[in-house]
Design a protein around this motif. Sequence first.
Motif, PDB file in Angstrom:
ATOM      1  N   ILE A   1      -3.240   1.532  -9.717  1.00  0.00           N
ATOM      2  CA  ILE A   1      -3.201   1.356  -8.264  1.00  0.00           C
ATOM      3  C   ILE A   1      -4.586   1.064  -7.705  1.00  0.00           C
ATOM      4  O   ILE A   1      -4.737   0.267  -6.769  1.00  0.00           O
ATOM      5  N   SER A   2      -5.614   1.691  -8.258  1.00  0.00           N
ATOM      6  CA  SER A   2      -6.971   1.568  -7.711  1.00  0.00           C
ATOM      7  C   SER A   2      -7.437   0.121  -7.566  1.00  0.00           C
ATOM      8  O   SER A   2      -7.949  -0.264  -6.496  1.00  0.00           O
TER       9      SER A   2
ATOM     10  N   ASP B   1       0.834  -1.201   0.000  1.00  0.00           N
ATOM     11  CA  ASP B   1       0.000   0.000   0.000  1.00  0.00           C
ATOM     12  C   ASP B   1       0.869   1.251   0.000  1.00  0.00           C
ATOM     13  O   ASP B   1       0.627   2.202  -0.763  1.00  0.00           O
ATOM     14  N   GLN B   2       1.897   1.265   0.831  1.00  0.00           N
ATOM     15  CA  GLN B   2       2.765   2.430   0.919  1.00  0.00           C
ATOM     16  C   GLN B   2       3.654   2.567  -0.311  1.00  0.00           C
ATOM     17  O   GLN B   2       3.896   3.673  -0.801  1.00  0.00           O
TER      18      GLN B   2
ATOM     19  N   ASP C   1      -5.627  -1.423  -4.646  1.00  0.00           N
ATOM     20  CA  ASP C   1      -6.193  -0.948  -3.385  1.00  0.00           C
ATOM     21  C   ASP C   1      -7.451  -1.734  -3.029  1.00  0.00           C
ATOM     22  O   ASP C   1      -7.646  -2.130  -1.868  1.00  0.00           O
TER      23      ASP C   1
ATOM     24  N   ASP D   1       2.975   1.767  -3.307  1.00  0.00           N
ATOM     25  CA  ASP D   1       2.186   2.275  -4.423  1.00  0.00           C
ATOM     26  C   ASP D   1       2.056   3.797  -4.390  1.00  0.00           C
ATOM     27  O   ASP D   1       1.609   4.394  -5.391  1.00  0.00           O
ATOM     28  N   ARG D   2       2.422   4.420  -3.283  1.00  0.00           N
ATOM     29  CA  ARG D   2       2.238   5.857  -3.137  1.00  0.00           C
ATOM     30  C   ARG D   2       3.554   6.628  -3.094  1.00  0.00           C
ATOM     31  O   ARG D   2       3.573   7.797  -2.722  1.00  0.00           O
ATOM     32  N   GLN D   3       4.636   6.002  -3.499  1.00  0.00           N
ATOM     33  CA  GLN D   3       5.937   6.658  -3.514  1.00  0.00           C
ATOM     34  C   GLN D   3       6.197   7.285  -4.876  1.00  0.00           C
ATOM     35  O   GLN D   3       5.879   6.707  -5.904  1.00  0.00           O
TER      36      GLN D   3
ATOM     37  N   LEU E   1       3.137  10.525  -9.174  1.00  0.00           N
ATOM     38  CA  LEU E   1       2.181   9.580  -9.751  1.00  0.00           C
ATOM     39  C   LEU E   1       1.304  10.285 -10.786  1.00  0.00           C
ATOM     40  O   LEU E   1       0.801  11.388 -10.538  1.00  0.00           O
TER      41      LEU E   1
ATOM     42  N   TRP F   1      -2.529   5.938 -11.156  1.00  0.00           N
ATOM     43  CA  TRP F   1      -3.641   5.740 -10.223  1.00  0.00           C
ATOM     44  C   TRP F   1      -4.667   4.746 -10.767  1.00  0.00           C
ATOM     45  O   TRP F   1      -5.300   4.027  -9.997  1.00  0.00           O
TER      46      TRP F   1
ATOM     47  N   HIS G   1      -7.352   4.561   2.318  1.00  0.00           N
ATOM     48  CA  HIS G   1      -7.144   4.743   0.877  1.00  0.00           C
ATOM     49  C   HIS G   1      -8.298   4.157   0.063  1.00  0.00           C
ATOM     50  O   HIS G   1      -8.130   3.843  -1.115  1.00  0.00           O
TER      51      HIS G   1
END
Length: 259
Positions: free
Chosen positions: A133-134, A117-118, A137, A120-122, A125, A130, A168
């Motif tokens: 990623i969605s 999860d973390q 998530d 994917d947010r580095q 973006l 996204w 998220h």
Amino acid sequence: MAGWLQAKRASALMGQEKYAEALALYEQARAAGNTDERAAYSAACAAALLGKRKDALDWLSHAVQAGFRDVAWMKQDKDLEPLRDDPAFVALAERIPTLPERHPYSTEELKQLFTEDQADRQGPLTPEDWKRISPRDARRRQRVQELLAQGALREAADFLAAGFIFQHGKTLEDYALARQMGAEAAKRGHPSGLWLAAAAWDRWLMHADRPQRFGTQYRGDGPDKAMKLYPVDPSVTDEERARWGFPPLAEIPTGMRMQ
């Protein structure tokens, strides 16, 4: 936690790239007894960016002593780039994986879900990022729901990880669960639990078209990625924010830029 207000103010200054002022406040926080690993790590970044290698390594060691264990992030963090060839940095990076987790997980699966999860947010973006990623998530939320139903969450770190994953999400129910998980993490002793509970509460309110309470949520304002502080409930006092570990409303930035 002792020195929390100085640490919060220092964090805001870091966002404004006022590293010398931030470092001075982090030093005040530590002198007051602050043991927050995140504050110590940020202080290491400030010192490194100021060219104070010895101070940066000292702060980094302090962060590890306080519980910091994300060696993968430490190795790639651009703020710490000036330290990477230092033998002390290399030795610390090698030692971290041998240390016990300050807040252990009940299952490696939940730890891995949070790590993903973390990760994917580095970094910067794009909208296309996204879109990829969605669905990931959504799968993580579904799996955490299953683990929660099975009673697999037992430790403070379990509930914190679950809370971030629900935070998220996309629905009011997700944010309500995130708040519940953050509160449970806090009850079980995790220092980040209270922040998560407050941030999830704010996110629920924002998506319900109500003013937030603590000032944790921002919304995009146009294609340049400028973010503005979402409206804050004027009836919530600074004393109430302080009880939850937040600075006065006047000290919360009204805008920020996404990196």
